[in-house]
Design an enzyme around this catalytic site. Structure first.
Site, PDB file in Angstrom:
ATOM      1  N   CYS A  63       0.737  -1.228  -0.130  1.00  0.00           N
ATOM      2  CA  CYS A  63      -0.050  -0.051  -0.134  1.00  0.00           C
ATOM      3  C   CYS A  63       0.811   1.365   0.051  1.00  0.00           C
ATOM      4  O   CYS A  63       1.767   1.492   0.990  1.00  0.00           O
ATOM      5  CB  CYS A  63      -0.760   0.049   1.255  1.00  0.00           C
ATOM      6  SG  CYS A  63      -1.898   1.249   1.473  1.00  0.00           S
ATOM      7  N   THR A 132      -8.956  -0.068   6.206  1.00  0.00           N
ATOM      8  CA  THR A 132      -7.803   0.244   5.624  1.00  0.00           C
ATOM      9  C   THR A 132      -6.214   0.165   6.612  1.00  0.00           C
ATOM     10  O   THR A 132      -6.347   0.168   7.611  1.00  0.00           O
ATOM     11  CB  THR A 132      -7.644   1.791   5.129  1.00  0.00           C
ATOM     12  OG1 THR A 132      -7.864   2.584   6.115  1.00  0.00           O
ATOM     13  CG2 THR A 132      -8.851   1.928   4.045  1.00  0.00           C
ATOM     14  N   VAL A 133      -5.213  -0.090   5.858  1.00  0.00           N
ATOM     15  CA  VAL A 133      -3.949   0.251   6.313  1.00  0.00           C
ATOM     16  C   VAL A 133      -3.333   1.685   5.659  1.00  0.00           C
ATOM     17  O   VAL A 133      -3.919   1.965   4.545  1.00  0.00           O
ATOM     18  CB  VAL A 133      -3.036  -0.978   6.070  1.00  0.00           C
ATOM     19  CG1 VAL A 133      -3.179  -2.094   6.571  1.00  0.00           C
ATOM     20  CG2 VAL A 133      -2.944  -1.141   4.444  1.00  0.00           C
ATOM     21  N   GLU A 148      -5.160   7.510   9.261  1.00  0.00           N
ATOM     22  CA  GLU A 148      -5.185   8.308   7.967  1.00  0.00           C
ATOM     23  C   GLU A 148      -3.469   8.619   7.851  1.00  0.00           C
ATOM     24  O   GLU A 148      -2.899   9.304   8.589  1.00  0.00           O
ATOM     25  CB  GLU A 148      -5.623   9.804   8.258  1.00  0.00           C
ATOM     26  CG  GLU A 148      -5.608  10.845   7.083  1.00  0.00           C
ATOM     27  CD  GLU A 148      -5.635  10.332   5.729  1.00  0.00           C
ATOM     28  OE1 GLU A 148      -6.618   9.725   5.413  1.00  0.00           O
ATOM     29  OE2 GLU A 148      -4.673  10.479   5.219  1.00  0.00           O
ATOM     30  N   TYR A 195      -5.287   6.156  -8.729  1.00  0.00           N
ATOM     31  CA  TYR A 195      -6.481   5.122  -8.298  1.00  0.00           C
ATOM     32  C   TYR A 195      -7.733   5.550  -9.157  1.00  0.00           C
ATOM     33  O   TYR A 195      -8.639   4.868  -9.471  1.00  0.00           O
ATOM     34  CB  TYR A 195      -6.662   5.216  -6.840  1.00  0.00           C
ATOM     35  CG  TYR A 195      -5.816   4.408  -6.127  1.00  0.00           C
ATOM     36  CD1 TYR A 195      -6.143   3.095  -5.648  1.00  0.00           C
ATOM     37  CD2 TYR A 195      -4.595   4.694  -5.625  1.00  0.00           C
ATOM     38  CE1 TYR A 195      -5.438   2.244  -5.039  1.00  0.00           C
ATOM     39  CE2 TYR A 195      -3.576   4.132  -4.956  1.00  0.00           C
ATOM     40  CZ  TYR A 195      -4.124   2.796  -4.576  1.00  0.00           C
ATOM     41  OH  TYR A 195      -3.293   2.035  -3.920  1.00  0.00           O
TER      42      TYR A 195
HETATM   43  N1  LIG Z   1      -6.621   7.937   2.959  1.00  0.00           N
HETATM   44  C1  LIG Z   1      -6.138   6.678   3.491  1.00  0.00           C
HETATM   45  C2  LIG Z   1      -6.223   5.692   2.426  1.00  0.00           C
HETATM   46  C3  LIG Z   1      -5.585   4.426   3.145  1.00  0.00           C
HETATM   47  C4  LIG Z   1      -6.054   3.181   1.890  1.00  0.00           C
HETATM   48  O1  LIG Z   1      -6.916   3.561   1.063  1.00  0.00           O
HETATM   49  N2  LIG Z   1      -5.450   1.973   2.121  1.00  0.00           N
HETATM   50  C5  LIG Z   1      -5.782   0.792   0.999  1.00  0.00           C
HETATM   51  C6  LIG Z   1      -4.543   0.053   0.812  1.00  0.00           C
HETATM   52  S1  LIG Z   1      -3.725   0.952  -0.479  1.00  0.00           S
HETATM   53  C7  LIG Z   1      -6.562  -0.221   1.839  1.00  0.00           C
HETATM   54  O2  LIG Z   1      -6.362  -0.518   3.058  1.00  0.00           O
HETATM   55  N3  LIG Z   1      -7.903  -0.446   1.237  1.00  0.00           N
HETATM   56  C8  LIG Z   1      -8.816  -1.184   1.835  1.00  0.00           C
HETATM   57  C9  LIG Z   1      -9.726  -1.587   0.678  1.00  0.00           C
HETATM   58  O3  LIG Z   1      -9.774  -1.138  -0.342  1.00  0.00           O
HETATM   59  O4  LIG Z   1     -10.577  -2.220   1.159  1.00  0.00           O
HETATM   60  C10 LIG Z   1      -4.712   6.910   4.109  1.00  0.00           C
HETATM   61  O5  LIG Z   1      -4.009   7.632   3.440  1.00  0.00           O
HETATM   62  O6  LIG Z   1      -4.240   6.367   5.069  1.00  0.00           O
END
Ligand SMILES: N[C@@H](CCC(=O)N[C@@H](CS)C(=O)NCC(=O)O)C(=O)O
Length: 330
Positions: A63, A132-133, A148, A195
Site C-alpha cells: 500500500c 484500511t492500512v 490516516e 486510483y
Molecule cells: N486515506 C487513507 C487511505 C488508505 C487506503 O486506502 N489504504 C488501502 C490500501 S492501499 C486499503 O487499505 N484499502 C482497503 C480496501 O480497499 O478495502 C490513508 O492515506 O491512510
C-alpha cells in the site's frame, strides 16, 4: 474489500460503490494524534503520549499510503520504538487478513486477529468506515489512534523527538506553506490520481483521470529539472509522499491501472529522483515489489480476472543517480 457500517462488515464495497463511474476516496474514522505530552493534536482527542514500545503499526508493504508511514518510521529511526505487523498482500472480500503464507508477512502479533477488521471493531464496535492500512494501534489503551497516513506521516515526523527519534525535520517551518500546496496537488492528481484512473468504471472518468495525472507528472518533471527536491535543496514529507506512488508506477500503475501515456523511466528527472530517494539509508527495505505486485494483480479480479502477476518490468532502483541520495552526504 471491507466496509464497516456501524460495526457490520459489508464485503466488496469497491464493486458496489461506483457512482457515475468515478472512484471517490472516503474519510478515515480514527483521527487522534500521538503528541510529546499526550495533549490533543490537530484532530481527534488527546491521551496518546509519545512512549517507546507503546504503539504498533499495521501495514501492507503493497500500500502506497502505508508505505509513506513506514518510510518516515525508518527515516526517524523509530523501528525499535514502534513495532509493525505486515498483512497478507492479497486482499479478499473481507479486506486485509493476517495469513502468513506469503514471505514477509507477520500475522497479528499484538491482538492475534485473523482479519484486520477485527481490530477496528476492538477499537470501536460501532465503527463506520473502510478497513484500511496503515493503522496505528495503542497497546496500552487497546484502541486505534489513527488510520490516516497523512496524519501519521506528520505525527511520526516530530512526536517522538523527545524520545530519541533521529533529529530530522521533514516539515520545516519555513517550507510548510510550500509543502501544503505540493501535498494537495500531488495527492489529488498523482497519489489518488492513479486510483481514479485505475478504478474508474466509465470511459470518460478514466480518460479525465489519465489526462490530469500525466499533466501533473509533466509538471513535476519540469519542476525537478529546476531543483533537486520538491521544495528546493532539502527533502521533506512532500517528497516521501510522492515517492511511494512513483516507485510503484512502472510495475503496477502503468499496466494494471492503465496509466500508460509514459512510464516513470521515460521521465529522466522523475526516474533519477525516485532512485535517489530509494537509495536513502533504510528505504530500500521498505520497498517490497513482491507484495506490491501480488497485491494489485491478485486483489482486483474485475481488473485482472486471471490473477496472473506480470514477471516484469525489470527495474533497477540501485542504478547511479545524478542527485545525492538524502542522508548519505559525507
Ligand atoms: N486515506 C487513507 C487511505 C488508505 C487506503 O486506502 N489504504 C488501502 C490500501 S492501499 C486499503 O487499505 N484499502 C482497503 C480496501 O480497499 O478495502 C490513508 O492515506 O491512510
Amino acid at each position: 474489500m471491507g466496509l464497516l457500517v456501524e460495526g457490520e462488515l459489508h464485503e466488496g464495497w469497491l464493486e458496489q460503490e461506483q457512482e457515475g463511474g468515478e472512484f471517490v476516496r472516503k474519510a478515515q474514522p480514527f483521527r487522534n494524534w500521538i503528541t510529546p505530552d499526550g495533549s490533543p493534536g490537530p484532530t481527534g482527542e488527546g491521551g496518546f503520549p509519545a512512549e517507546a514500545g507503546r504503539y504498533h503499526l499495521y501495514v501492507s508493504y503493497a500500500c502506497p499510503w502505508a508505505h509513506r508511514v513506514l518510510a518516515v518510521r525508518a527515516l526517524k529511526g523509530l523501528e525499535s520504538m514502534i513495532s509493525v505487523d505486515v498483512v497478507n498482500p492479497v486482499m479478499g472480500s473481507k479486506s486485509w487478513d493476517f495469513a502468513t503464507d506469503f514471505p514477509g508477512t507477520t500475522g497479528d502479533t499484538v491482538n492475534g486477529a485473523e482479519y484486520l477488521y477485527e481490530n477496528y471493531l476492538r477499537a470501536d464496535p460501532k465503527v463506520t468506515g473502510i478497513v484500511t492500512v496503515p493503522c496505528l494501534w495503542d497497546k496500552e489503551r487497546g484502541t486505534i489512534v489513527n488510520n490516516e497516513s497523512a496524519d501519521l506521516v506528520r505525527m511520526l515526523g516530530s512526536a517522538f523527538d523527545g524520545v530519541d527519534a533521529r533529529p530530522l525535520d521533514l516539515y520545516p517551518e519555513d517550507l510548510q506553506e510550500a509543502i501544503e500546496a505540493l501535498n494537495e496537488f500531488i495527492y489529488e492528481d498523482v497519489n489518488n490520481g492513479v486510483y481514479r484512473a485505475g478504478f474508474a468504471t466509465a470511459q470518460d472518468a478514466y480518460e479525465a483521470a489519465w489526462e490530469r495525472l500525466f499533466e501533473a507528472l509533466d509538471r513535476l518533471e519540469e519542476h525537478l529539472g529546476e531543483q533537486t527536491w520538491l521544495t528546493g535543496g532539502r527533502v521533506t514529507e512532500a517528497d516521501w509522499r510522492l515517492f511511494t506512488t512513483l516507485v510503484r508506477f512502472d510495475a503496477v500503475y502503468y499496466s494494471h491501472f492503465k496509466c500508460n501515456a509514459r512510464r516513470l523511466m521515460d521521465y529522466p528527472e522523475l526516474w533519477d529522483y525516485t532512485r535517489a530517494l530509494y537509495q536513502t539509508p533504510g528505504i530500500a527495505e521498505t520497498v517490497r515489489m513482491d507484495h506490491i505486485k501480488h497485491h494489485y494483480y491478485r486483489s482486483h479480479p474485475s481488473l485482472n480476472p486471471t490473477g496472473i502477476v506480470p514477471a516484469g518490468p525489470l527495474l533497477d532502483f540501485e542504478a547511479p543517480t545524478r542527485r545525492t541520495p538524502p542522508m548519505t552526504e559525507t
